[in-house]
Design a protein around this motif. Structure first.
Motif, short mmCIF file in Angstrom:
data_model
loop_
_atom_site.label_atom_id
_atom_site.label_comp_id
_atom_site.label_asym_id
_atom_site.label_seq_id
_atom_site.Cartn_x
_atom_site.Cartn_y
_atom_site.Cartn_z
N UNK A 61 0.84 -1.19 0.00
CA UNK A 61 0.00 0.00 0.00
C UNK A 61 0.88 1.24 0.00
N UNK A 62 0.58 2.14 -0.94
CA UNK A 62 1.21 3.46 -1.00
C UNK A 62 0.07 4.47 -1.00
N UNK A 88 6.61 2.54 -8.32
CA UNK A 88 6.11 3.71 -7.59
C UNK A 88 7.15 4.84 -7.63
N UNK A 89 8.42 4.51 -7.50
CA UNK A 89 9.46 5.55 -7.58
C UNK A 89 9.47 6.23 -8.95
N UNK A 96 5.79 13.74 -9.94
CA UNK A 96 6.14 14.58 -8.80
C UNK A 96 5.21 14.27 -7.65
N UNK A 97 5.52 13.27 -6.87
CA UNK A 97 4.67 12.80 -5.77
C UNK A 97 3.32 12.34 -6.31
N UNK A 101 -5.28 10.53 -8.20
CA UNK A 101 -5.83 11.34 -9.29
C UNK A 101 -4.91 11.38 -10.50
N UNK A 102 -3.60 11.37 -10.26
CA UNK A 102 -2.66 11.31 -11.39
C UNK A 102 -2.89 10.07 -12.22
N UNK A 103 -3.14 8.95 -11.55
CA UNK A 103 -3.36 7.70 -12.27
C UNK A 103 -4.73 7.67 -12.94
N UNK A 104 -5.70 8.33 -12.36
CA UNK A 104 -7.04 8.37 -12.97
C UNK A 104 -7.01 9.20 -14.24
#
Length: 161
Positions: A61-62, A88-89, A96-97, A101-104
């Motif tokens: 989990x992240x 994840x890195x 940038x962190x 929502x970035x993935x959506x």
């Protein structure tokens, strides 16, 4: 071998799936339902490996996302945890962190990055710099194509006046 990759939110919504073994659509839905229920209901202090249908599900989990990879019984779970962390890195470096929502909203980039890391269920590229360079090259190609499409549409618009 990695059989599939799932990214699941804490609410049980699937954010990304990548299948490296043949599953019918009905089987995929059942797999997602079973694994997400199993992983989401586990206590946070338990280990990140679950035996399931003769395979192993390795998850981490992240923030609000669970990254889950399903592997063969004899595969190394710690290596898979490293692959998850590596992914994840790279997502963090690109977005940038990274957040859910970035993935959506940029799911195509998340898939592209995953495709640069894994091919046919095996690790393809372990260098973050190489993946970052490939992603930057693809981004520049997309920008060039957008500019060309824009200039072509401008030429067509002027010609039809």
């Amino acid at each position: 071998m990695i059989h599939f990759v799932l990214l699941i939110s804490r609410q049980g919504k699937v954010r990304l799936t990548k299948w490296y073994s043949p599953y019918s659509q009905k089987e995929r839905s059942k797999v997602i339902r079973e694994l997400s229920g199993m992983i989401l209901n586990r206590a946070p202090k338990l280990c990140n490996f679950v035996e399931w249908r003769g395979l192993k599900a390795v998850y981490k989990r992240y923030a609000s996302l669970y990254f889950c990879l399903c592997i063969d019984q004899e595969d190394n779970e710690l290596e898979i945890l490293e692959i998850i962390h590596h992914y994840v890195e790279i997502l963090d470096r690109y977005f940038g962190s990274v957040c859910e929502l970035d993935l959506i909203f940029n799911f195509h980039k998340a898939y592209y990055i995953l495709d640069e890391l894994l091919i046919a269920g095996e690790l393809q590229e372990s260098s973050k710099k190489t993946v970052a360079r490939l992603i930057a090259a693809q981004d520049s190609l997309v920008e060039t194509a957008k500019e060309q499409a824009s200039s072509i549409s401008n030429i067509i618009a002027q010609a039809t006046k």
